[in-house]
Design a protein around this motif. Structure first.
Motif, PDB file in Angstrom:
ATOM      1  N   ASP A 104     -58.732 -12.884  60.689  1.00  0.00           N
ATOM      2  CA  ASP A 104     -59.510 -14.123  60.886  1.00  0.00           C
ATOM      3  C   ASP A 104     -59.878 -14.755  59.540  1.00  0.00           C
ATOM      4  O   ASP A 104     -60.607 -14.149  58.739  1.00  0.00           O
ATOM      5  CB  ASP A 104     -60.788 -13.775  61.668  1.00  0.00           C
ATOM      6  N   PRO A 105     -59.403 -15.952  59.266  1.00  0.00           N
ATOM      7  CA  PRO A 105     -59.730 -16.608  57.985  1.00  0.00           C
ATOM      8  C   PRO A 105     -61.229 -16.826  57.806  1.00  0.00           C
ATOM      9  O   PRO A 105     -61.705 -16.928  56.676  1.00  0.00           O
ATOM     10  CB  PRO A 105     -59.013 -17.960  58.086  1.00  0.00           C
ATOM     11  N   ALA A 106     -61.966 -16.874  58.908  1.00  0.00           N
ATOM     12  CA  ALA A 106     -63.411 -17.143  58.797  1.00  0.00           C
ATOM     13  C   ALA A 106     -64.165 -15.976  58.167  1.00  0.00           C
ATOM     14  O   ALA A 106     -65.320 -16.123  57.783  1.00  0.00           O
ATOM     15  CB  ALA A 106     -63.987 -17.447  60.176  1.00  0.00           C
ATOM     16  N   GLU A 116     -63.673 -14.944  55.384  1.00  0.00           N
ATOM     17  CA  GLU A 116     -63.830 -15.262  53.960  1.00  0.00           C
ATOM     18  C   GLU A 116     -64.923 -16.300  53.711  1.00  0.00           C
ATOM     19  O   GLU A 116     -65.218 -16.631  52.570  1.00  0.00           O
ATOM     20  CB  GLU A 116     -62.492 -15.800  53.412  1.00  0.00           C
ATOM     21  N   ILE A 117     -65.496 -16.826  54.778  1.00  0.00           N
ATOM     22  CA  ILE A 117     -66.512 -17.874  54.598  1.00  0.00           C
ATOM     23  C   ILE A 117     -67.787 -17.263  54.023  1.00  0.00           C
ATOM     24  O   ILE A 117     -68.244 -16.220  54.490  1.00  0.00           O
ATOM     25  CB  ILE A 117     -66.825 -18.543  55.959  1.00  0.00           C
ATOM     26  N   GLU A 144     -71.349 -21.525  51.721  1.00  0.00           N
ATOM     27  CA  GLU A 144     -70.429 -22.524  52.295  1.00  0.00           C
ATOM     28  C   GLU A 144     -70.974 -23.040  53.627  1.00  0.00           C
ATOM     29  O   GLU A 144     -71.003 -24.240  53.897  1.00  0.00           O
ATOM     30  CB  GLU A 144     -69.077 -21.830  52.478  1.00  0.00           C
ATOM     31  N   ILE A 145     -71.428 -22.100  54.457  1.00  0.00           N
ATOM     32  CA  ILE A 145     -71.982 -22.472  55.762  1.00  0.00           C
ATOM     33  C   ILE A 145     -73.247 -23.315  55.574  1.00  0.00           C
ATOM     34  O   ILE A 145     -73.462 -24.306  56.267  1.00  0.00           O
ATOM     35  CB  ILE A 145     -72.328 -21.210  56.579  1.00  0.00           C
ATOM     36  N   ARG A 179     -74.050 -25.235  53.163  1.00  0.00           N
ATOM     37  CA  ARG A 179     -73.693 -26.592  52.711  1.00  0.00           C
ATOM     38  C   ARG A 179     -73.280 -27.448  53.913  1.00  0.00           C
ATOM     39  O   ARG A 179     -73.675 -28.604  54.049  1.00  0.00           O
ATOM     40  CB  ARG A 179     -72.563 -26.487  51.687  1.00  0.00           C
ATOM     41  N   SER A 180     -72.488 -26.856  54.777  1.00  0.00           N
ATOM     42  CA  SER A 180     -72.035 -27.615  55.943  1.00  0.00           C
ATOM     43  C   SER A 180     -73.188 -27.911  56.904  1.00  0.00           C
ATOM     44  O   SER A 180     -73.257 -29.002  57.480  1.00  0.00           O
ATOM     45  CB  SER A 180     -70.931 -26.842  56.672  1.00  0.00           C
ATOM     46  N   ARG A 181     -74.084 -26.935  57.036  1.00  0.00           N
ATOM     47  CA  ARG A 181     -75.247 -27.177  57.913  1.00  0.00           C
ATOM     48  C   ARG A 181     -76.015 -28.404  57.421  1.00  0.00           C
ATOM     49  O   ARG A 181     -76.384 -29.288  58.194  1.00  0.00           O
ATOM     50  CB  ARG A 181     -76.188 -25.973  57.895  1.00  0.00           C
ATOM     51  N   LYS A 188     -75.007 -30.844  55.505  1.00  0.00           N
ATOM     52  CA  LYS A 188     -74.230 -32.079  55.621  1.00  0.00           C
ATOM     53  C   LYS A 188     -74.206 -32.597  57.058  1.00  0.00           C
ATOM     54  O   LYS A 188     -74.292 -33.799  57.306  1.00  0.00           O
ATOM     55  CB  LYS A 188     -72.797 -31.830  55.132  1.00  0.00           C
ATOM     56  N   SER A 189     -74.122 -31.673  57.999  1.00  0.00           N
ATOM     57  CA  SER A 189     -74.008 -32.109  59.389  1.00  0.00           C
ATOM     58  C   SER A 189     -75.351 -32.513  59.994  1.00  0.00           C
ATOM     59  O   SER A 189     -75.406 -32.892  61.158  1.00  0.00           O
ATOM     60  CB  SER A 189     -73.352 -31.011  60.240  1.00  0.00           C
ATOM     61  N   LEU A 190     -76.408 -32.411  59.202  1.00  0.00           N
ATOM     62  CA  LEU A 190     -77.713 -32.887  59.684  1.00  0.00           C
ATOM     63  C   LEU A 190     -78.086 -34.237  59.083  1.00  0.00           C
ATOM     64  O   LEU A 190     -79.101 -34.823  59.449  1.00  0.00           O
ATOM     65  CB  LEU A 190     -78.807 -31.862  59.343  1.00  0.00           C
ATOM     66  N   ARG A 238     -77.566  -8.389  58.144  1.00  0.00           N
ATOM     67  CA  ARG A 238     -76.595  -8.991  59.065  1.00  0.00           C
ATOM     68  C   ARG A 238     -75.496  -7.995  59.390  1.00  0.00           C
ATOM     69  O   ARG A 238     -75.224  -7.080  58.626  1.00  0.00           O
ATOM     70  CB  ARG A 238     -75.985 -10.253  58.461  1.00  0.00           C
TER      71      ARG A 238
END
Lengths: 175, 406
Positions: free
Chosen positions: B14-16, B18-19, B23-24, B26-28, B30-32, B276
């Protein structure tokens, strides 16, 4: 005295709450969904942001913001992205639903084998093993029956096993 | 190749994996960004309401295509809305369930609710139970309609309730129904694990049926069950009901027991550590498990991942109890499970469920300490859990503050 500002405030509060709930429940899964299927983090970020821009618009009219609905939006956005990529003729990997990855990692045979599957079968495998959906959820997402999904999953597993076995035999023959 | 081996190879490819967390994050963020934008965003290609549907295909002979689409949407709805058969037995463990159903008819002598109390035929402390099947059906049809933009959601009608305490009137405690057509839409966000709890003023209509009164403040949400605080169910702004009425209301959990806590009560400063689970399960998820142990001397809870197990210490005001939770046939928790099972649970500072034995969670945030404590016959490092806000509960947005985080 006008009640309008109060009503507006109330609606805004409700809307924000619904949107934030959907964001908390879905963002990470949707981001991973895009990272698995696009070229780089920046693209995944952009596409993910687009999903939530649409979700924000949907929240204005009390639209459903469930996980499956947002994944449906994500699929459409990914499809549009793939079309653009094809048009620009430089991102054929997107067509195969595969990220541009260096191929020296131990699991690259799996990714190569995945690229050899039919798109429908590959997608069912990815949605099951990578995105964590059940057959029922996938059937809702792809708008088809759960039986069809289970059959597709069965075929995809069989074909992937075959491709991986072939790969292994070929490697052993070369040694 | 066996299914298990294939599954393991798929998951490790699963490529995910490597996330990174950064990175997550930053996306959180941006998406808000769009949330506070004043701009109306226009989606190209048709109404947003239908944006999640795949493009229509022409399948001759599939004349029931519309029905299929409706069923697909309905299926989503059905998973989140309970049927009457799955309705819970009246939740136990609140002080009010032990109260007599005898009506308290003494009028209020003062306070902001005096007139409303006098005008009402019934004044009830109640829990909203999941909506009735007719409402669910109307909601499914609404959601399945091709274009929901500009249309109103189906209104509420006579809905199931669980009466916890009768402050006026002769209705018995326990399950019954009430016409809540005038209630705000928020009502439908209830669930059976941490149901929305209300103070309701009820009147008898000309046909003899009891209905929620239409006056402002005829329905107030009780957010904090331990020390009742009241809020407007739409704006969530605090409402003062007056000391006299407040003194008559008792919905605090009873039978809960001590649990190890640290000094600070929520809101505590956000913990800088997290634990985690990184290892993927066969279904693609990465989740550790909360385990709970209840005994005569108290309770303890742990969080276990494939790498470590920690002893969980809670903010001041948290307690533990046993609660009957819905579950699947295999015993795993399910909000719409068809059976129920007793589990040790953690009750938060407001008296609602924050965690339960067997609960899978991807991570827990808080602060690692150098202390050790014993739980389940193991000596474990102590981890101070930092819930994100007062009254935080993972069972929905309905207990103020937004969706709860671990």
């Amino acid at each position: 005295m006008s009640l309008q500002p109060d009503l507006g405030e109330r609606l805004d509060l409700e809307r924000k709450k619904r949107f934030l709930a959907a964001h908390a429940a879905c963002h990470d899964r949707i981001y991973r969904y895009f990272r698995r299927r696009t070229e780089d983090p920046a693209t995944a970020e952009d596409l993910c942001a687009e999903v939530f821009r649409i979700a924000w618009e949907k929240s204005r009219d009390e639209g459903d913001l469930s996980v499956l609905v947002l994944f449906g939006v994500a699929r459409n956005i990914l499809r549009n992205h793939a079309r653009s990529a094809i048009r620009s003729a430089n991102l054929l990997v997107s067509l195969h639903g595969q990220r541009a990855e260096p191929s020296d990692d131990v699991e690259s045979p799996v990714r190569e084998a995945l690229a050899g599957l039919k798109p429908d079968e590959r997608e069912v495998l990815l949605l099951t093993y990578w995105d964590g959906f059940t057959s029922k959820e996938i059937s809702d997402l792809l708008n088809t029956s759960a039986t069809a999904i289970r059959m597709r999953l069965h075929r995809a597993r069989k074909e992937l096993s075959h491709l991986l076995e072939t790969e292994r035999e070929s490697e052993e023959a070369q040694r | 190749m066996s299914k298990n081996v294939l599954s393991e190879r798929m998951i490790s490819a699963d490529p995910a994996l490597e996330i990174t967390e950064a990175e997550i994050a930053r996306s959180r963020a941006k998406s808000l960004l769009f949330m506070d934008s004043e701009v109306t965003h226009i989606a190209a290609g048709g109404p947003i309401s239908g944006f999640h549907h795949p493009p229509a295909k022409r399948h001759w002979g599939r004349l029931a295509g519309v029905g299929t689409a409706a069923a697909a949407v309905a299926a989503v709805v059905v998973t989140s809305v309970l049927t009457t058969s799955a309705l819970p037995t009246p939740p136990a463990g609140t002080a009010a369930t032990a109260a007599s159903s005898t009506a308290a008819v003494q009028a209020l002598s003062s306070g902001p609710m005096r007139d409303l109390f006098a005008a009402a035929d019934e004044v009830l402390v109640l829990q909203a139970l999941p909506n009735n099947p007719a409402w669910n059906k109307a909601y499914e049809e609404f959601m399945a309609s091709p274009d929901t933009l500009g249309k109103k959601m189906p209104g509420l009608g006579t809905e199931p309730i669980n009466v916890l305490q009768v402050l006026k009137g002769s209705r018995p405690v326990g399950k019954s129904t009430l016409d809540v057509a005038s209630a705000p839409d928020w009502w439908k966000n209830t669930n059976i694990v941490t149901p929305l709890t209300f103070l309701a003023f009820v009147a008898r209509s000309t046909d003899g049926q009891m209905h929620l009164m239409g006056q402002p403040q005829a329905l107030l949400e009780i957010q904090n069950l331990r020390k009742p605080t009241f809020a407007d169910p739409v704006t969530h702004k605090p409402v003062d009901v007056g000391a006299e009425l407040l003194s008559r209301i008792n919905v605090a959990p009873i039978g809960d027991i001590r649990i190890d806590t640290y000094a600070a009560a929520p809101p505590v400063a956000a913990g800088s550590d997290l634990i985690r689970e990184d290892k993927k399960n066969t279904d693609g998820t990465s989740e550790g498990t909360i385990h709970g142990y209840l005994g005569a001397g108290g309770a303890c809870f742990t969080f276990q991942t494939s790498r470590e197990t920690v002893y969980l210490r809670w903010p001041a005001g948290y307690t533990a109890a046993t609660r009957s939770l819905p579950q699947n046939s295999d015993g795993s928790f399910s909000i719409d499970g068809s059976s129920r099972g007793d589990r040790p649970v953690v009750l938060n500072d407001w008296g609602t469920i924050y965690a339960y034995d067997g609960e899978p969670r991807p991570l827990i945030t808080g602060t690692r300490t150098t202390e050790k404590a014993s739980c389940g016959n193991e000596s474990l490092p102590v981890f101070d859990v930092t819930p994100p806000w007062p009254g935080a509960s993972p069972f929905g947005i309905n207990h103020q503050g937004g969706p709860a985080l671990p």
